[in-house]
Motif scaffolding. Structure first.
Motif, PDB file in Angstrom:
ATOM      1  N   UNK A   1       3.708  -2.276 -56.368  1.00  0.00           N
ATOM      2  CA  UNK A   1       4.714  -0.734 -56.765  1.00  0.00           C
ATOM      3  C   UNK A   1       4.282  -0.930 -58.279  1.00  0.00           C
ATOM      4  N   UNK A   2       4.963   0.184 -58.678  1.00  0.00           N
ATOM      5  CA  UNK A   2       4.551  -0.279 -60.652  1.00  0.00           C
ATOM      6  C   UNK A   2       5.716   0.443 -61.256  1.00  0.00           C
ATOM      7  N   UNK A   3       6.046   0.149 -62.196  1.00  0.00           N
ATOM      8  CA  UNK A   3       7.228   0.563 -62.204  1.00  0.00           C
ATOM      9  C   UNK A   3       7.203   0.887 -63.986  1.00  0.00           C
ATOM     10  N   UNK A   4       7.258   1.837 -63.889  1.00  0.00           N
ATOM     11  CA  UNK A   4       7.195   2.365 -65.646  1.00  0.00           C
ATOM     12  C   UNK A   4       8.018   3.644 -66.622  1.00  0.00           C
ATOM     13  N   UNK A   5       9.097   3.329 -67.262  1.00  0.00           N
ATOM     14  CA  UNK A   5       9.754   3.888 -67.391  1.00  0.00           C
ATOM     15  C   UNK A   5      10.954   3.562 -66.563  1.00  0.00           C
ATOM     16  N   UNK A   6      11.240   3.111 -65.619  1.00  0.00           N
ATOM     17  CA  UNK A   6      12.068   3.188 -64.944  1.00  0.00           C
ATOM     18  C   UNK A   6      11.867   3.675 -63.360  1.00  0.00           C
ATOM     19  N   UNK A   7      10.795   4.362 -63.678  1.00  0.00           N
ATOM     20  CA  UNK A   7      10.265   4.924 -62.362  1.00  0.00           C
ATOM     21  C   UNK A   7       9.098   4.310 -61.719  1.00  0.00           C
ATOM     22  N   UNK A   8       9.951   4.429 -60.242  1.00  0.00           N
ATOM     23  CA  UNK A   8       8.957   3.609 -59.242  1.00  0.00           C
ATOM     24  C   UNK A   8       7.134   4.233 -58.837  1.00  0.00           C
ATOM     25  N   UNK A   9       6.288   3.829 -58.858  1.00  0.00           N
ATOM     26  CA  UNK A   9       5.568   4.023 -58.336  1.00  0.00           C
ATOM     27  C   UNK A   9       4.044   3.154 -57.626  1.00  0.00           C
ATOM     28  N   UNK A  10       3.715   4.438 -56.542  1.00  0.00           N
ATOM     29  CA  UNK A  10       2.552   2.779 -56.142  1.00  0.00           C
ATOM     30  C   UNK A  10       1.410   2.953 -56.871  1.00  0.00           C
ATOM     31  N   UNK A  11       0.780   1.976 -56.718  1.00  0.00           N
ATOM     32  CA  UNK A  11      -0.917   1.534 -57.232  1.00  0.00           C
ATOM     33  C   UNK A  11      -1.597   0.924 -56.474  1.00  0.00           C
ATOM     34  N   UNK A  12      -2.116   1.678 -56.235  1.00  0.00           N
ATOM     35  CA  UNK A  12      -3.683   0.868 -55.003  1.00  0.00           C
ATOM     36  C   UNK A  12      -4.975  -0.249 -56.437  1.00  0.00           C
ATOM     37  N   UNK A  13      -5.206  -1.673 -55.512  1.00  0.00           N
ATOM     38  CA  UNK A  13      -5.445  -2.793 -56.490  1.00  0.00           C
ATOM     39  C   UNK A  13      -6.562  -2.916 -55.558  1.00  0.00           C
TER      40      UNK A  13
ATOM     41  N   UNK B   1      -5.962 -11.626 -53.496  1.00  0.00           N
ATOM     42  CA  UNK B   1      -4.216 -12.309 -53.034  1.00  0.00           C
ATOM     43  C   UNK B   1      -3.374 -11.933 -52.727  1.00  0.00           C
ATOM     44  N   UNK B   2      -4.240 -11.496 -51.653  1.00  0.00           N
ATOM     45  CA  UNK B   2      -3.250 -10.850 -50.111  1.00  0.00           C
ATOM     46  C   UNK B   2      -2.379 -11.970 -49.600  1.00  0.00           C
ATOM     47  N   UNK B   3      -1.093 -11.529 -49.668  1.00  0.00           N
ATOM     48  CA  UNK B   3      -0.214 -12.516 -48.852  1.00  0.00           C
ATOM     49  C   UNK B   3       0.683 -11.720 -48.191  1.00  0.00           C
ATOM     50  N   UNK B   4       1.260 -12.730 -46.921  1.00  0.00           N
ATOM     51  CA  UNK B   4       2.146 -12.416 -45.910  1.00  0.00           C
ATOM     52  C   UNK B   4       3.260 -10.842 -46.906  1.00  0.00           C
ATOM     53  N   UNK B   5       4.003  -9.938 -45.631  1.00  0.00           N
ATOM     54  CA  UNK B   5       4.470  -9.175 -46.603  1.00  0.00           C
ATOM     55  C   UNK B   5       3.986  -8.296 -47.799  1.00  0.00           C
ATOM     56  N   UNK B   6       2.918  -8.436 -47.976  1.00  0.00           N
ATOM     57  CA  UNK B   6       1.908  -7.561 -48.903  1.00  0.00           C
ATOM     58  C   UNK B   6       1.667  -6.061 -47.717  1.00  0.00           C
ATOM     59  N   UNK B   7       1.330  -5.056 -48.690  1.00  0.00           N
ATOM     60  CA  UNK B   7       1.121  -4.115 -47.966  1.00  0.00           C
ATOM     61  C   UNK B   7      -0.818  -3.504 -48.034  1.00  0.00           C
ATOM     62  N   UNK B   8      -1.018  -3.003 -47.215  1.00  0.00           N
ATOM     63  CA  UNK B   8      -2.558  -2.708 -47.869  1.00  0.00           C
ATOM     64  C   UNK B   8      -2.866  -1.600 -47.112  1.00  0.00           C
ATOM     65  N   UNK B   9      -3.887  -0.550 -47.941  1.00  0.00           N
ATOM     66  CA  UNK B   9      -4.107   1.227 -47.117  1.00  0.00           C
ATOM     67  C   UNK B   9      -6.036   0.393 -46.828  1.00  0.00           C
ATOM     68  N   UNK B  10      -5.670   1.406 -46.297  1.00  0.00           N
ATOM     69  CA  UNK B  10      -7.369   0.978 -45.193  1.00  0.00           C
ATOM     70  C   UNK B  10      -7.357   2.750 -45.799  1.00  0.00           C
ATOM     71  N   UNK B  11      -8.671   3.253 -46.201  1.00  0.00           N
ATOM     72  CA  UNK B  11      -8.937   4.368 -46.703  1.00  0.00           C
ATOM     73  C   UNK B  11     -10.214   4.700 -46.043  1.00  0.00           C
ATOM     74  N   UNK B  12     -10.249   5.467 -44.859  1.00  0.00           N
ATOM     75  CA  UNK B  12     -11.671   5.937 -44.198  1.00  0.00           C
ATOM     76  C   UNK B  12     -12.401   6.992 -44.320  1.00  0.00           C
TER      77      UNK B  12
END
Lengths: 363, 167
Positions: free
Chosen positions: B40-52, B56-67
């Motif tokens: 989650x990226x916060x830029x000027x108060x606006x939250x957006x999601x970014x794929x990296x 550094x995968x940890x419990x609670x992290x979200x993974x996007x699988x693209x097929x």
């Protein structure tokens, strides 16, 4: 092959149980080192004829989260002055997902209190192996770091001596600091990645270690934590004295002042038929609460209890076991017990005194 | 017993050889998977999601699988169905599945049946041990399935995706 794998697995479990006998391990997050495999399959037809399905997979590996918490004792530990080997119970929990070792550092010289405890004669830090919150035989002295499995907690006994000549209510505050031993972890900002320094809970090889967020929020390193515990001088003393204050001769003459420095001669003329009035003084002094204070006195041999003679702070009481706080049920000739329940007495400042009196007749 | 094992091994080896031979002669629809970490990226108060990259995968992290599917055959691929069991140690991220031109359904019974979220139910035991039925929640999902409404023309490709949270 399978059987030998199973045996190896059981042996590993047994080894873990031996390593960590003092607390329960309960899974919270996916263990560091776990490989997460994803497999997708596509089916389709060409010209109405089903084609062989195609598959695709990708794997990711879970890294180690370093995160530790230490929680304070539930309450202050009451101590005398001086005192020795007094215990404060802290709980250290590895809330990360991999095995991790932690250095435990006590600080006995915290400011803002009235005295500094010193390390306990028995030793300073113990692992409370049987988890009973008391320093006893099976507990082990911690001389190096404390190893905890993922999501495992341990009860730590901080043991101190208390200096002399303190006054009631004086406090000695101590801090227990814990810090992960992984190089670069302690104090590192949450999200810091320590490449290859993580310890997998499952699988082999190394994973990266990532610093979690501490209790202070997103800027607080989760790789270390500290909390205070308090010793408080609270030596309540309960003293009881018993004297004869009056006698009544068989001829009905009552002489008082028998507890004076030089008592009247009549007080010592104890012949059969004389009624003796005893007075018991209970004094609760210090700072704190004396719990469940109760006075009992058996009717002595060769005497007979005088019915309904108990008084509590000069107020009369009945002999029956009833809501009034005194009884002498079934008391008679050398039989029975005078019982007066005072209960919890909290004292701060001036001592609290209760006076009880009752009578026996010499047979 | 040992003979049986040998027999099974031989069969699987020959199937493998045969499969290789088939692939060598005819092209197929191909499928590729990518895992990325969602931050989650916060830029000027606006939250957006970014794929990296999935590091550094940890419990609670979200993974996007693209097929990504691509039709490498010379003919249209019909009734293309992509099925993805939720990986072990993860749960489905509610509302994450997407795919242009695809009807998305889910399974809560290990892939036996699929339905849209509003029709999925779970049968659980209540305090007295009686079976009760409740609507299924995202963490109950065991599979995600995409049915492409249109044929995939030769040479055409497309993507579908879903998110999973590491337990």
């Amino acid at each position: 092959m399978f059987a030998s794998l199973l045996r190896a697995g059981l042996a590993l479990l047994a080894a873990l149980a031996l390593l960590y006998p003092w607390s329960t391990v309960y899974a919270l997050g996916t263990a560091a080192g776990t490989t997460i495999n994803n497999n997708a399959t596509a089916t389709y037809s060409i010209g109405g004829v089903p084609a062989p399905p195609v598959s695709s997979g990708v794997s990711i590996r879970v890294d180690e989260l370093i995160n530790v918490r230490v929680t304070a004792p539930v309450s202050a530990t009451a101590v005398n002055t001086p005192d020795s080997n007094k215990v404060l119970v802290f709980t250290v929990t590895n809330i990360g997902n991999g095995p991790e070792s932690f250095n435990l550092t006590p600080n006995l010289s915290v400011g803002g209190d009235q005295f500094n405890p010193t390390p306990g004669t028995a030793g300073q830090l113990f692992l409370d192996v049987n988890n009973n919150g008391v320093l006893d035989g099976g507990d082990t002295l911690i001389s190096a770091s404390l190893a905890l499995a993922a999501n495992q907690s341990a009860s730590i006994l901080l043991v101190s001596n208390i200096p002399s000549s303190r006054i009631n209510g004086d406090q000695g505050v101590v801090t227990l600091a814990v810090a992960a031993t992984t190089a670069g972890a302690a104090g590192a900002t949450p999200g810091t990645v320590l490449i290859g320094l993580g310890t997998p809970a499952v699988g082999v090889g190394s994973v990266d270690a990532v610093i979690g967020a501490g209790p202070g929020g997103p800027a607080d390193s989760g790789a270390d934590d500290s909390v205070n515990g308090t010793y408080v001088v609270a030596n309540v003393t309960v003293t009881v004295s018993k004297v004869i204050i009056a006698v009544t001769s068989p001829f009905g003459v009552t002489t008082t002042g028998c507890n004076a420095g030089v008592p009247p001669v009549a007080c010592t003329a104890l012949v059969p038929g004389t009624i003796i009035q005893y007075e018991v003084t209970v004094t609760i002094a210090g700072t704190g609460t004396a719990q469940g204070v109760q006075v009992t006195d058996n009717v002595p041999a060769n005497t007979t209890y005088v019915g309904n003679s108990i008084r509590f702070n000069t107020a009369t009481r009945t002999d029956a076991v009833d809501p009034d706080n005194a009884s002498c049920a079934g008391c008679g000739n050398a039989v029975g017990t005078v019982t007066v329940l005072i209960g919890d007495v909290t004292v701060a400042g001036a001592p609290i005194t209760h006076v009880i009196d009752y009578k026996f007749t010499i047979n | 017993m040992q003979k049986m094992i040998h027999y099974v091994l031989l069969v699987s080896v020959s199937t493998l050889l045969l499969g290789n031979a088939v692939i060598a002669r005819a092209q197929s629809v191909e499928l590729a998977t990518k895992a990325e970490k969602v931050i989650e990226v916060v830029d000027k108060g606006a939250k957006s999601k970014k794929l990296m990259p999935a590091e550094k995968m940890l419990p609670g992290d979200e993974v996007t699988y693209t097929l990504t599917y691509v039709n490498k055959t010379a003919k249209p691929a019909e009734r293309v169905v992509i099925t993805n069991p939720l990986p072990r140690h993860t749960r489905y991220k509610e509302g994450s599945a997407a795919g242009e031109g695809a009807d998305i359904t889910y399974s809560v019974d290990g892939g036996k049946t699929f339905a849209t979220p509003d029709k999925l139910t779970m049968t659980v035991k209540d305090k007295s041990g009686q079976d009760i039925t409740r609507p299924a929640a995202a963490q109950d999902y065991t599979h995600v399935r995409w049915l492409l409404r249109q044929n995939v023309a030769p040479g055409r490709s497309g993507t579908v995706r879903f998110g999973a949270v590491i337990l």
